[in-house]
Design an enzyme around this catalytic site. Structure first.
Site, PDB file in Angstrom:
ATOM      1  N   CYS A 114       4.704   5.198  10.856  1.00  0.00           N
ATOM      2  CA  CYS A 114       5.711   6.088  10.279  1.00  0.00           C
ATOM      3  C   CYS A 114       5.681   7.483  10.895  1.00  0.00           C
ATOM      4  CB  CYS A 114       5.530   6.175   8.778  1.00  0.00           C
ATOM      5  SG  CYS A 114       5.638   4.565   8.000  1.00  0.00           S
ATOM      6  N   HIS A 255       9.187  12.214   6.566  1.00  0.00           N
ATOM      7  CA  HIS A 255       9.283  10.753   6.583  1.00  0.00           C
ATOM      8  C   HIS A 255       9.617  10.299   5.163  1.00  0.00           C
ATOM      9  CE1 HIS A 255       8.386   6.604   6.638  1.00  0.00           C
ATOM     10  NE2 HIS A 255       7.193   6.728   6.077  1.00  0.00           N
ATOM     11  N   ASN A 285      11.696   3.021   2.607  1.00  0.00           N
ATOM     12  CA  ASN A 285      10.879   3.526   3.711  1.00  0.00           C
ATOM     13  C   ASN A 285      11.189   2.702   4.962  1.00  0.00           C
ATOM     14  OD1 ASN A 285       8.813   3.989   5.554  1.00  0.00           O
ATOM     15  ND2 ASN A 285       7.176   3.957   4.029  1.00  0.00           N
TER      16      ASN A 285
HETATM   17  N1  ACO Z   1       6.403  -2.996 -10.201  1.00  0.00           N
HETATM   18  C1  ACO Z   1       5.740  -2.947 -11.371  1.00  0.00           C
HETATM   19  N2  ACO Z   1       4.434  -2.630 -11.459  1.00  0.00           N
HETATM   20  C2  ACO Z   1       3.773  -2.358 -10.301  1.00  0.00           C
HETATM   21  C3  ACO Z   1       4.406  -2.415  -9.047  1.00  0.00           C
HETATM   22  C4  ACO Z   1       5.776  -2.757  -9.033  1.00  0.00           C
HETATM   23  N3  ACO Z   1       6.497  -2.816  -7.888  1.00  0.00           N
HETATM   24  N4  ACO Z   1       3.510  -2.101  -8.104  1.00  0.00           N
HETATM   25  C5  ACO Z   1       2.349  -1.871  -8.729  1.00  0.00           C
HETATM   26  N5  ACO Z   1       2.507  -2.021 -10.066  1.00  0.00           N
HETATM   27  C6  ACO Z   1       1.522  -1.858 -11.119  1.00  0.00           C
HETATM   28  C7  ACO Z   1       0.115  -2.015 -10.628  1.00  0.00           C
HETATM   29  O1  ACO Z   1      -0.256  -3.366 -10.600  1.00  0.00           O
HETATM   30  C8  ACO Z   1      -0.642  -1.213 -11.638  1.00  0.00           C
HETATM   31  O2  ACO Z   1      -0.812  -1.988 -12.784  1.00  0.00           O
HETATM   32  P1  ACO Z   1      -2.235  -2.026 -13.534  1.00  0.00           P
HETATM   33  O3  ACO Z   1      -2.452  -0.607 -13.980  1.00  0.00           O
HETATM   34  O4  ACO Z   1      -1.996  -2.994 -14.630  1.00  0.00           O
HETATM   35  O5  ACO Z   1      -3.206  -2.463 -12.490  1.00  0.00           O
HETATM   36  C9  ACO Z   1       0.312  -0.088 -12.010  1.00  0.00           C
HETATM   37  O6  ACO Z   1       1.609  -0.527 -11.608  1.00  0.00           O
HETATM   38  C10 ACO Z   1       0.013   1.199 -11.313  1.00  0.00           C
HETATM   39  O7  ACO Z   1      -0.204   0.908  -9.921  1.00  0.00           O
HETATM   40  P2  ACO Z   1      -0.602   2.016  -8.921  1.00  0.00           P
HETATM   41  O8  ACO Z   1      -0.796   1.403  -7.567  1.00  0.00           O
HETATM   42  O9  ACO Z   1      -1.695   2.822  -9.513  1.00  0.00           O
HETATM   43  O10 ACO Z   1       0.742   2.865  -8.915  1.00  0.00           O
HETATM   44  P3  ACO Z   1       0.971   4.285  -8.325  1.00  0.00           P
HETATM   45  O11 ACO Z   1       1.388   5.215  -9.386  1.00  0.00           O
HETATM   46  O12 ACO Z   1      -0.144   4.709  -7.414  1.00  0.00           O
HETATM   47  O13 ACO Z   1       2.263   4.038  -7.422  1.00  0.00           O
HETATM   48  C11 ACO Z   1       2.913   3.687  -5.145  1.00  0.00           C
HETATM   49  C12 ACO Z   1       2.230   3.114  -6.352  1.00  0.00           C
HETATM   50  C13 ACO Z   1       4.373   3.954  -5.481  1.00  0.00           C
HETATM   51  C14 ACO Z   1       2.833   2.684  -4.013  1.00  0.00           C
HETATM   52  C15 ACO Z   1       2.216   5.021  -4.764  1.00  0.00           C
HETATM   53  O14 ACO Z   1       0.834   4.845  -4.720  1.00  0.00           O
HETATM   54  C16 ACO Z   1       2.681   5.544  -3.453  1.00  0.00           C
HETATM   55  O15 ACO Z   1       3.810   5.951  -3.300  1.00  0.00           O
HETATM   56  N6  ACO Z   1       1.803   5.600  -2.428  1.00  0.00           N
HETATM   57  C17 ACO Z   1       2.196   6.013  -1.082  1.00  0.00           C
HETATM   58  C18 ACO Z   1       2.683   4.775  -0.400  1.00  0.00           C
HETATM   59  C19 ACO Z   1       3.444   5.058   0.841  1.00  0.00           C
HETATM   60  O16 ACO Z   1       4.253   5.959   0.903  1.00  0.00           O
HETATM   61  N7  ACO Z   1       3.205   4.226   1.847  1.00  0.00           N
HETATM   62  C20 ACO Z   1       3.920   4.256   3.054  1.00  0.00           C
HETATM   63  C21 ACO Z   1       3.247   5.130   4.028  1.00  0.00           C
HETATM   64  S1  ACO Z   1       4.136   5.185   5.484  1.00  0.00           S
HETATM   65  C22 ACO Z   1       3.695   3.972   6.603  1.00  0.00           C
HETATM   66  O17 ACO Z   1       3.028   4.244   7.567  1.00  0.00           O
HETATM   67  C23 ACO Z   1       4.149   2.564   6.433  1.00  0.00           C
END
Ligand code: ACO
Length: 330
Positions: A114, A255, A285
């Protein structure tokens, strides 16, 4: 006199027609529109059909960028394709060169996930600053829908497909005002699309590892933490190099990974919301494509005007991150 400055003179973008909204996605995995929009800001994403190739998307975006720069494919000296999902592991830049008929251009792929577009921008700039090339086509394109595990709700809700492109030209004024690039391979394990070899005995005592690439795996929390901490740092450094202060930025162009990351970075830098460019609600993304797609949309809508100052930053797998401060146009 030889022009050794850099100007970004044209932009273009191309997106697959098929769109997948959160509601429909929630019939595939256990998720909801509410969860996805509140955690990420994403409402829908575009998906490339099997007949759509990365090089086709890249070539479409490139044609727009070339014509908006007022040049022809024959003028292009260099094509850099930033991608992590080429049609061919040997590279797809040459296929784009052929589709464009850019016969003079040398073409190669650049992989920095990214961050690919920002890394590509700085790479392209070096060729212009040294006087080697005058017209460079930089494409950011990814089709990560081909590499996502569509049963993994933690990742499949995030990504979409697309391509964006810009033309960089030698110019009397240097519009690339500052940049900072960073890498940290010790955190590589937080975000991967890794090859998994399986051992095969070719001859007695001679084993090779023939396998496949595994779907994207990600530690979302760590990637979030990394982005929110590191991105403001590189923007600050690039601004220092440009001899500018934060309030002199017209647009923050990050990004497009997650609205919460955009908000948190803007807040840390004290940049007001109305200066933050965001289109991730529509496309998710799109990896290396996200910055040039958002740039192209903002230019076409007239949001970004000639000589506006833009702070762009990419971040992602590697881990890699980087910022570039530039002014739009000649
Ligand atoms: N729908 C419903 N529930 C979900 C989903 C979903 N799509 N995904 C995860 N959950 C659940 C999890 O299982 C967890 O449940 P639990 O508490 O029972 O275990 C709960 O939601 C919370 O999960 P977290 O992973 O803690 O959620 P978080 O608030 O951290 O959000 C997210 C997740 C949106 C992915 C966040 O961490 C984020 O944005 N991270 C950055 C990711 C990113 O931008 N990556 C791309 C980088 S660029 C590249 O190079 C590709």
């Amino acid at each position: 006199m030889q022009k050794l400055g850099i100007a970004i003179t044209g932009s273009g973008s191309a997106l697959p027609e098929t769109s997948l909204d959160n509601q429909t996605l929630s019939t595939l995995v256990e998720t909801s529109d509410e969860w996805i929009t509140t955690r990420t800001g994403i409402c829908q994403r575009r998906l490339a059909m099997p007949s759509e190739s990365l090089s086709n998307l890249g070539a479409k975006a490139s044609m727009q960028a070339i014509s908006s720069a007022g040049i022809t494919p024959a003028d292009i000296d260099l094509i850099i394709l930033a991608t992590s999902s080429p049609d061919d592991l040997f590279g797809s830049a040459c296929q784009i060169q052929a589709q464009l008929g850019a016969t003079k251009a040398v073409a190669f792929d650049l992989t920095a996930a990214c961050s690919g577009f920002v890394f590509g921008l700085v790479t392209a700039a070096q060729y212009i600053r040294t006087g080697v090339y005058q017209n460079v086509l930089l494409i950011g394109a990814d089709i990560l829908s081909r590499w996502v595990d569509w049963q993994d709700r933690r990742t499949c809700v995030l990504f979409g497909d697309g391509a964006g492109a810009v033309v960089l030209q030698a110019n009397e004024s240097d519009r690339l005002l500052g940049f900072t690039l960073k890498s940290d391979g010790t955190q590589n394990h937080y975000l991967n699309l890794a090859y998994q070899p399986s051992s095969q005995e070719l001859l007695p005592g001679v084993n090779i590892g023939q396998g496949t690439y595994q779907p994207i795996t990600m530690n979302g929390k760590e990637v979030y933490r990394f982005a929110v901490q590191r991105v403001p740092e590189v923007i600050d450094k690039a601004l220092f190099q440009a001899n500018l202060t934060v309030d002199q930025i017209d647009w923050l162009l990050l990004h497009q990974a997650n609205q919460r990351i955009l908000d948190a970075v803007a807040q840390r830098l004290n940049i007001p919301q109305h200066k933050v460019i965001s289109n991730l609600a529509n496309y998710g993304n799109t990896s290396a494509a996200s910055i040039p797609i958002a740039l192209d949309e903002a230019v076409r809508q007239g949001t970004i005007q000639p000589h506006d100052t833009i702070a762009a930053a990419g971040f992602g797998a590697g881990l890699t991150w980087g910022a570039a401060i530039f002014q739009w146009g000649r």
